[in-house]
Design an enzyme around this catalytic site. Structure first.
Site, PDB file in Angstrom:
ATOM      1  CB  CYS A 187      -0.955  -0.011   1.184  1.00 28.51           C
ATOM      2  SG  CYS A 187      -2.236  -1.252   0.992  1.00 28.51           S
TER       3      CYS A 187
HETATM    4  P1  NAD Z   1      -4.353  -8.792  -3.721  1.00 30.71           P
HETATM    5  O1  NAD Z   1      -3.455  -8.689  -4.885  1.00 30.71           O
HETATM    6  O2  NAD Z   1      -3.925  -9.550  -2.505  1.00 30.71           O
HETATM    7  O3  NAD Z   1      -5.756  -9.428  -4.172  1.00 30.71           O
HETATM    8  C1  NAD Z   1      -6.443  -9.089  -5.323  1.00 30.71           C
HETATM    9  C2  NAD Z   1      -7.221 -10.311  -5.795  1.00 30.71           C
HETATM   10  O4  NAD Z   1      -8.085  -9.915  -6.852  1.00 30.71           O
HETATM   11  C3  NAD Z   1      -6.327 -11.415  -6.377  1.00 30.71           C
HETATM   12  O5  NAD Z   1      -6.594 -12.618  -5.685  1.00 30.71           O
HETATM   13  C4  NAD Z   1      -6.746 -11.494  -7.861  1.00 30.71           C
HETATM   14  O6  NAD Z   1      -6.702 -12.809  -8.370  1.00 30.71           O
HETATM   15  C5  NAD Z   1      -8.159 -10.966  -7.800  1.00 30.71           C
HETATM   16  N1  NAD Z   1      -8.670 -10.406  -9.060  1.00 30.71           N
HETATM   17  C6  NAD Z   1      -8.093  -9.496  -9.869  1.00 30.71           C
HETATM   18  N2  NAD Z   1      -8.897  -9.190 -10.896  1.00 30.71           N
HETATM   19  C7  NAD Z   1     -10.029  -9.924 -10.737  1.00 30.71           C
HETATM   20  C8  NAD Z   1     -11.249 -10.032 -11.448  1.00 30.71           C
HETATM   21  N3  NAD Z   1     -11.476  -9.320 -12.554  1.00 30.71           N
HETATM   22  N4  NAD Z   1     -12.181 -10.895 -10.986  1.00 30.71           N
HETATM   23  C9  NAD Z   1     -11.966 -11.620  -9.874  1.00 30.71           C
HETATM   24  N5  NAD Z   1     -10.842 -11.546  -9.139  1.00 30.71           N
HETATM   25  C10 NAD Z   1      -9.890 -10.700  -9.565  1.00 30.71           C
HETATM   26  O7  NAD Z   1      -4.733  -7.299  -3.336  1.00 30.71           O
HETATM   27  P2  NAD Z   1      -5.010  -6.703  -1.864  1.00 30.71           P
HETATM   28  O8  NAD Z   1      -3.742  -6.527  -1.124  1.00 30.71           O
HETATM   29  O9  NAD Z   1      -6.120  -7.458  -1.231  1.00 30.71           O
HETATM   30  O10 NAD Z   1      -5.522  -5.239  -2.259  1.00 30.71           O
HETATM   31  C11 NAD Z   1      -6.748  -5.033  -2.900  1.00 30.71           C
HETATM   32  C12 NAD Z   1      -7.053  -3.551  -2.885  1.00 30.71           C
HETATM   33  O11 NAD Z   1      -7.211  -3.095  -1.523  1.00 30.71           O
HETATM   34  C13 NAD Z   1      -5.942  -2.678  -3.477  1.00 30.71           C
HETATM   35  O12 NAD Z   1      -6.524  -1.591  -4.118  1.00 30.71           O
HETATM   36  C14 NAD Z   1      -5.176  -2.218  -2.257  1.00 30.71           C
HETATM   37  O13 NAD Z   1      -4.513  -0.996  -2.469  1.00 30.71           O
HETATM   38  C15 NAD Z   1      -6.291  -2.050  -1.239  1.00 30.71           C
HETATM   39  N6  NAD Z   1      -5.882  -2.173   0.153  1.00 30.71           N
HETATM   40  C16 NAD Z   1      -4.985  -3.130   0.510  1.00 30.71           C
HETATM   41  C17 NAD Z   1      -4.625  -3.260   1.861  1.00 30.71           C
HETATM   42  C18 NAD Z   1      -3.618  -4.298   2.283  1.00 30.71           C
HETATM   43  O14 NAD Z   1      -3.123  -4.201   3.387  1.00 30.71           O
HETATM   44  N7  NAD Z   1      -3.302  -5.292   1.440  1.00 30.71           N
HETATM   45  C19 NAD Z   1      -5.195  -2.419   2.822  1.00 30.71           C
HETATM   46  C20 NAD Z   1      -6.129  -1.482   2.421  1.00 30.71           C
HETATM   47  C21 NAD Z   1      -6.470  -1.363   1.083  1.00 30.71           C
END
Ligand code: NAD
Length: 452
Positions: free
Chosen positions: A278
């Site tokens: 992030c």
């Molecule tokens: P991640 O990469 O762990 O997970 C994303 C998931 O989405 C993956 O499993 C991928 O296969 C899936 N995906 C992608 N495109 C898809 C589609 N079209 N249909 C179905 N599945 C699909 O990401 P994350 O760390 O969970 O982050 C997700 C969002 O949340 C980002 O925008 C991030 O900035 C935000 N965020 C993350 C955190 C954190 O600590 N990781 C905290 C707050 C906000």
């Protein structure tokens, strides 16, 4: 409520599992088959304390299931929450997964007669939801806003404490431009008692998330910059400086006779820099968005510059101490970007290990849960770079050790162990969590960020 979660990574899975605990009926959609299979087998595909336990409960009780049939899940639910990744690539935020999800949801909405709210929870630059996502939904569904709801609900959970943060949030921010969407989203969070719900317009919700992350990242870089000034001065320890600074009651109010010791002060500590999925990407995305709008953010740009240099400064100081890295074995304690997670995205350890390898050191990386993930970024190659979960193997015969992630088990290593196991007991404290005095008393050589 029946809820569809699209994208079942760190945020999606935690959101889905926690909302199911709160009584909702949740379907988690992911395009990766292995993730779907694992969830349905009650196994967490990621390491996150407490997650597997609640996953078992909610899958067993039938309140959560995973799948890849987005269309039917949207048709059967009242709200779709988009939690796909939004990486930073080619100088701008990559919104392709958001676009694809919005298109697929829109196509499903074409066949749906009931009102359905589409909520973006992924971190997206301001205006993404009320322009890009809205327009894709319109085009794909053939419907106008009002016929479907639109909301933005940023997520503030911290990896390593994600379940706790989601279940007991500091605030819930709901961005929407119409009352029906606000009402639907408030219903999603019905079971969350005593939490301030902040209702704002959609782009304000998007901005709140970025400003929150940029502020925390800038506190870290500020502390690291102050640490570098301490190093240049000599005889001043940043740890003592920041400990005194943060005793100011504006940082550390007293409750009765006790200090409140707010967690924010953990961001006012020197170390080898921030990483994770992030802070780096969000600060980059906000800078690039702002520049596109005609404003160059200088503090945020410096936050990144200081952060990129921080792990390299540490390696540079170690090189000076050792003379050369050639034929030297260096143990790196911690691969995850912070303790409590297996996430190595943008971890300072990647920069440290890459630099050490470039300088011809032999590297032994240690982490309780992140070795597999690190291997996908820097593969093991005997004898140059190896990973283990056992710090004793890594310390054996090492010429120096760098503590890069403050996992509790690494902090607990007794000074005598360094002395017994290492060839040369040079301990580099990249997080300023070790006890310098007891290390030196035992005969170790101590090198810490912000202290010369
Ligand atoms: P991640 O990469 O762990 O997970 C994303 C998931 O989405 C993956 O499993 C991928 O296969 C899936 N995906 C992608 N495109 C898809 C589609 N079209 N249909 C179905 N599945 C699909 O990401 P994350 O760390 O969970 O982050 C997700 C969002 O949340 C980002 O925008 C991030 O900035 C935000 N965020 C993350 C955190 C954190 O600590 N990781 C905290 C707050 C906000």
């Amino acid at each position: 409520m029946k809820i569809t979660i699209i994208g079942t990574g760190y945020v999606g899975l935690v959101t889905g599992a926690c909302l199911a605990v709160r009584g909702h009926q949740v379907t988690c959609i992911d395009k990766k088959r292995d993730i779907v299979e694992k969830i349905n087998n009650m196994q967490a595909p990621i390491y996150e304390p407490g997650l597997e336990k609640i996953l078992k409960e909610v899958v067993a009780s039938g309140r959560l299931a995973a799948g890849n049939d987005l269309k039917n899940s949207v048709l059967a639910s009242e709200v779709s929450i988009i939690t796909v990744g939004t990486p930073f690539g080619d100088g701008v935020i990559d919104l392709s997964s958001i676009e694809n999800s919005a298109r697929e949801i829109g196509e499903a909405l074409r066949e749906k007669h009931d009102f359905h709210i589409v909520c973006v929870k992924s971190t997206v630059v301001p205006t993404t939801t009320d322009t890009l996502v809205k327009n894709i939904l319109r085009a794909a569904s053939g419907k106008e806003p009002g016929e479907f709801g639109l909301a933005m609900n940023p997520e503030f959970l911290r990896e390593g404490k994600a379940v706790e943060d989601f279940m007991y949030p500091d605030r819930i921010v709901i961005g929407a431009d119409d009352e029906r969407s606000f009402a639907g989203m408030r219903k999603v969070y019905d079971g969350f008692l005593d939490v301030p719900i902040i209702q704002v317009n959609i782009r304000t919700a998007e901005m709140i998330k970025y400003v929150a992350n940029a502020l925390l990242a800038s506190l870290i870089s500020f502390s690291n910059e102050a640490a570098s000034i301490c190093e240049a001065t000599g005889g001043v320890d940043i740890k003592e400086v920041l400990a005194a600074v943060t005793l100011d009651k504006r940082f550390n109010p007293r409750i009765g006779n006790k200090l409140a010791d707010p967690e924010m002060n953990q961001y006012l500590q020197a170390g080898c820099g921030f990483g994770g999925s992030c802070f780096p990407k969000d600060v980059k995305a906000l800078i690039s968005f702002s520049m596109e709008k005609g404003y160059l953010p200088r503090i945020m740009a410096s936050t990144l510059t200081v952060n990129q240099e921080q792990p390299l400064r540490l390696v540079g100081r170690l090189e000076k101490k050792l003379g050369t890295f050639e034929n030297k074995k260096i143990a790196v304690l911690g691969l995850a970007f912070k303790p409590g997670t297996d996430d190595i995205r943008e971890s300072p350890s990647i920069t440290i290990i890459t630099k050490l390898l470039e300088k011809k050191a032999q590297v032994f990386g240690v982490d309780p849960v992140a070795t597999r993930n690190m291997e996908s970024v820097i593969p093991q190659a005997f004898p140059n770079v190896l990973y283990t979960t056992d710090y004793k193997i890594a310390l054996q015969n090492a010429d120096a050790v760098i503590l890069a992630t403050s996992w509790p088990d690494f902090i607990k290593i007794a000074p005598e162990e360094y002395l017994q196991l290492m060839k040369y007991p040079l301990v580099v404290d990249g997080r300023r969590v070790l006890d310098k005095k007891s290390l030196e008393k035992a005969g170790c050589i101590y090198l810490g960020v912000g202290l010369v």
